[in-house]
Enzyme design. Sequence first.
Site, PDB file in Angstrom:
ATOM      1  N   GLU A  86     -36.285  15.379 -12.374  1.00 38.42           N
ATOM      2  CA  GLU A  86     -35.226  14.390 -12.486  1.00 38.42           C
ATOM      3  C   GLU A  86     -35.737  13.312 -13.431  1.00 38.42           C
ATOM      4  O   GLU A  86     -36.303  12.310 -13.031  1.00 38.42           O
ATOM      5  CB  GLU A  86     -34.862  13.799 -11.117  1.00 38.42           C
ATOM      6  N   ALA A 122     -33.336   4.449  -9.259  1.00 39.24           N
ATOM      7  CA  ALA A 122     -34.659   4.211  -8.682  1.00 39.24           C
ATOM      8  C   ALA A 122     -35.767   4.874  -9.498  1.00 39.24           C
ATOM      9  O   ALA A 122     -36.796   5.262  -8.956  1.00 39.24           O
ATOM     10  CB  ALA A 122     -34.700   4.715  -7.242  1.00 39.24           C
ATOM     11  N   HIS A 123     -35.548   5.002 -10.824  1.00 37.96           N
ATOM     12  CA  HIS A 123     -36.588   5.508 -11.717  1.00 37.96           C
ATOM     13  C   HIS A 123     -37.184   4.345 -12.497  1.00 37.96           C
ATOM     14  O   HIS A 123     -36.471   3.392 -12.857  1.00 37.96           O
ATOM     15  CB  HIS A 123     -36.013   6.547 -12.683  1.00 37.96           C
ATOM     16  N   ASN A 147     -23.157   8.749  -8.471  1.00 35.92           N
ATOM     17  CA  ASN A 147     -24.318   7.870  -8.369  1.00 35.92           C
ATOM     18  C   ASN A 147     -25.111   7.897  -9.666  1.00 35.92           C
ATOM     19  O   ASN A 147     -25.413   8.972 -10.200  1.00 35.92           O
ATOM     20  CB  ASN A 147     -25.209   8.271  -7.196  1.00 35.92           C
ATOM     21  N   ARG A 181      -9.034   5.030 -19.027  1.00 35.08           N
ATOM     22  CA  ARG A 181      -9.005   5.342 -20.463  1.00 35.08           C
ATOM     23  C   ARG A 181     -10.271   6.048 -20.933  1.00 35.08           C
ATOM     24  O   ARG A 181     -10.306   6.559 -22.046  1.00 35.08           O
ATOM     25  CB  ARG A 181      -8.773   4.055 -21.275  1.00 35.08           C
ATOM     26  N   GLY A 225     -23.225   9.323   4.046  1.00 38.01           N
ATOM     27  CA  GLY A 225     -22.432   8.196   4.512  1.00 38.01           C
ATOM     28  C   GLY A 225     -22.713   6.913   3.777  1.00 38.01           C
ATOM     29  O   GLY A 225     -22.059   5.893   4.040  1.00 38.01           O
ATOM     30  N   ASP A 276     -31.428  14.069  -1.566  1.00 42.61           N
ATOM     31  CA  ASP A 276     -32.106  13.104  -2.441  1.00 42.61           C
ATOM     32  C   ASP A 276     -33.093  12.288  -1.611  1.00 42.61           C
ATOM     33  O   ASP A 276     -33.353  11.116  -1.889  1.00 42.61           O
ATOM     34  CB  ASP A 276     -31.091  12.201  -3.139  1.00 42.61           C
ATOM     35  N   ALA A 304     -32.490   3.846  -3.412  1.00 39.99           N
ATOM     36  CA  ALA A 304     -33.630   4.667  -3.841  1.00 39.99           C
ATOM     37  C   ALA A 304     -33.637   5.976  -3.050  1.00 39.99           C
ATOM     38  O   ALA A 304     -34.432   6.156  -2.127  1.00 39.99           O
ATOM     39  CB  ALA A 304     -34.933   3.906  -3.651  1.00 39.99           C
TER      40      ALA A 304
END
Length: 402
Positions: free
Chosen positions: A133, A144-145, A221, A229, A251, A276, A315
């Site tokens: 990733e 969170a990178h 995300n 548009r 959630g 994740d 994160a």
Amino acid sequence: MTDPDRDGERTVLVAGTVVALGTAAPGWVAVEGERIAAVGHGAPPPGGTRRDLGAGAVIVPGFVDQHVHGGAGAAFTGGDPAEALRAVQFHRAHGTTTTLASLVAASPAELRRDVAALTELVADGELAGVHLEGPWLATARCGAHDPRQLRDPDPAELAALLATGVVRMVTLAPERAGGLEAVRRIVDAGAIAAVGHTDASYALTREAIAAGARVGTHLFNAMAPVHHREPGPAIALLEDPRVVVELVTDGLHVHPALWRHVLAAAGPDRIAAVTDAMAAAGMPDGDYRLGALRVTVTDRVARVAGPDGASGPIAGSTATTADLFARLVAEARLPRAEALAQAVALTATTPARVLGLADEVGALASGLRADVVVLDEGADGWLRVREVLRAGRIVEEVLPRA
């Protein structure tokens, strides 16, 4: 409780609900050694050792998580195979019998180290492969990178990582210089190109799909939002039938109303529920790390810790796939049998197909690996894991790090 016999004796698991053969109904699963020998609904045929799990038990296939960074205080980053294995075993005890280890953006040397540390686990079958990733992500959508590690794809660096043979998926932002060519290189190497952490336009995302991208990383995300548009990457990914999109159905990342809408638009065959999850999964609130970044977990929500103590972006998660499954069923607004079948598609069948593993895992079917999760419904109506089999063996609980 003992494992099904490893010398071929048949063990028949009988439950009030078995999610297989396209439906959820009372049924049974026969296990011989490492494989599923047969599956059916209704009363089981004679023969074998019968285990009655009860009318309230629900049998589903082992979960497949194509996007997870760690758990039980352990992470896939850092170059420690023992720590990585601990994360695998934690999630396995919670039903995830197939795991793709996700790495975060890092320096070239750190990426090489981390991939090398996971190579033996892939060879041993503990991992289904590695998911990069980044680091070829959009700075504006870094999430969170570590933004200091984000860069344009370097053909030599990418080629060296793909040459290891263990990189199964790569998430990148196609607007990066050389991004579309990187998509082609990933696909040519036999890996999956995924679009994520991106500010790409609708048109550019379509170009990336035309170049071979087939996954949308945690849809909505860390990507440009939908605008009337400028539909952006989410709509381009959703409308193409060749693309499977990830959803973090914990959630927190995506409102249930939105994932229900995505399901209505794309169908369960095009959606993979992913955790994740980071190292804090299964752990108490507190301070953790995701790569080089410090993360604070409060009320089970993980956020990047800012230099002034303020909370930054989300994160990852602290969820297990079992958590996702239970929420998918509880919030589906469907008849129970339909909700269970849909949840199995998102947590097992679809991600198994994405990873090219559908002939081995992802369903309860004769000949597949005997990866089985037994769930019980609590007094609150929430489904929880009672027992997990992987390749026919009962998985022992893995306690989080003290």
